[in-house]
Design a protein around this motif. Sequence first.
Motif, PDB file in Angstrom:
ATOM      1  N   ASP A 157      -5.890 -10.862   4.290  1.00  0.00           N
ATOM      2  CA  ASP A 157      -6.909 -11.872   4.013  1.00  0.00           C
ATOM      3  C   ASP A 157      -6.611 -13.168   4.771  1.00  0.00           C
ATOM      4  N   GLY A 158      -5.339 -13.566   4.779  1.00  0.00           N
ATOM      5  CA  GLY A 158      -4.947 -14.765   5.507  1.00  0.00           C
ATOM      6  C   GLY A 158      -5.126 -14.620   7.004  1.00  0.00           C
ATOM      7  N   ARG A 176      -2.005 -20.442   2.624  1.00  0.00           N
ATOM      8  CA  ARG A 176      -1.177 -20.055   1.486  1.00  0.00           C
ATOM      9  C   ARG A 176      -1.171 -18.542   1.314  1.00  0.00           C
ATOM     10  N   ASN A 177      -2.358 -17.903   1.426  1.00  0.00           N
ATOM     11  CA  ASN A 177      -2.424 -16.447   1.318  1.00  0.00           C
ATOM     12  C   ASN A 177      -1.580 -15.772   2.387  1.00  0.00           C
ATOM     13  N   ASN A 224      -2.315  -7.163   1.232  1.00  0.00           N
ATOM     14  CA  ASN A 224      -3.711  -7.593   1.110  1.00  0.00           C
ATOM     15  C   ASN A 224      -3.853  -9.103   1.309  1.00  0.00           C
ATOM     16  N   LEU A 225      -2.917  -9.873   0.741  1.00  0.00           N
ATOM     17  CA  LEU A 225      -2.948 -11.321   0.944  1.00  0.00           C
ATOM     18  C   LEU A 225      -2.734 -11.659   2.410  1.00  0.00           C
ATOM     19  N   GLY A 260       1.628 -13.670   1.279  1.00  0.00           N
ATOM     20  CA  GLY A 260       1.559 -12.253   1.647  1.00  0.00           C
ATOM     21  C   GLY A 260       2.647 -11.855   2.627  1.00  0.00           C
TER      22      GLY A 260
END
Length: 271
Positions: free
Chosen positions: A256-257, A3-4, A252-253, A8
Motif C-alpha cells: 500500500d505504501g 508510515r505504512n 500488505n502495508l 510494513g
Amino acid sequence: MRRNLIIGGLLTAVFVLAALISFVWTPFDHAALDIPNKLKTPNGTNLLGTDHFGRDILSMIMVGARTSIAVALVAVGIGMGLGIPLGLWAAARSGSWIDELIMRGNDLVFAFPSLVIAILITAIFGAGAVNAIIAIGIFNIPVFARITRGGALSLWQREFILAARVAGKSAARISVEHILPNVTNLLIVQGTIQFSLGILAEAGLSYVGLGAQPPTPSWGRMLADAQTLVSISPHMALMPGLAIILTVLGLNLMGDGLRDYLDPRLRVARL
C-alpha cells in the motif's frame, strides 16, 4: 503514506532477517525432540515455548519463515516470468486472436477457486514444497498478465510510443524498451500483494498436509499440529498464527505504501 511503507517494511524485514539467520543459527535444533519438556509455556529458555514433542517453537518459526518465504518468492517469480510476457504480448496485439486467446485463458483460470485447484494439483502430483510452488505459481500467471496488459494498453496510444513506431521499432522492442519500464510500478506493488497471498496459500496447503513435509517446519503445519491442543497449550497455535498475520500485514502495508509512493499523481502533489 510513508508510515505504512515504513511499518510494513520493518515487519517484513523482521521475518526475512529471521529466515536468513535460520540458515546459520537457531536457538535450538528445530527437529530435536525433547519429550520431558513438551508443552512448555514461554519462558527464559524457550522464549516462545515448546510444542507437543518438546521442540522449540521459536526455532521452528524461524525455519518456517524460510520455507514460507521461499515458496511464495519462487511462486511470484513464476507468475512474473510467464505472466508479464503474456500481458505485453496481448497488449501489443490488442483485439487480435492472440489477445483473445490469452485473456480467455486467464478467465478460465480465474473461474476456479485458486486454493481448491492448488489442493487438487498437490493431491495428484504429491505433497511437497515443490508442488506447492507450482500450484501457487500457476495462479499468479493470469494475475500478472492482466495487470501488465491493463497498464500497457493505455501506453500504446501515447505520443512517445507512436514516435517509436514511426522510427521503425518492432512491437516486441517497444514492449521491452518503452512499455515495460512504465508498468514496473504496477508490477512491484502487485508483486508484494501476491507475495503475501503466496504465504497464505502455502500455509493453507501445509495445514491440510500438502505443503512442506516433516521434518521441515511450516507455519501451516504448526497450526495443524496445534488444533487439538489449543485448550491446554494455546501458545502452540498463537505463535505461528501471529507470525502469519504479522508477515501478511507487513507485506500488505508495504504494498500500500509503495503504491502511494510510486503513484506519479501523488508524486506531483508532494512536489
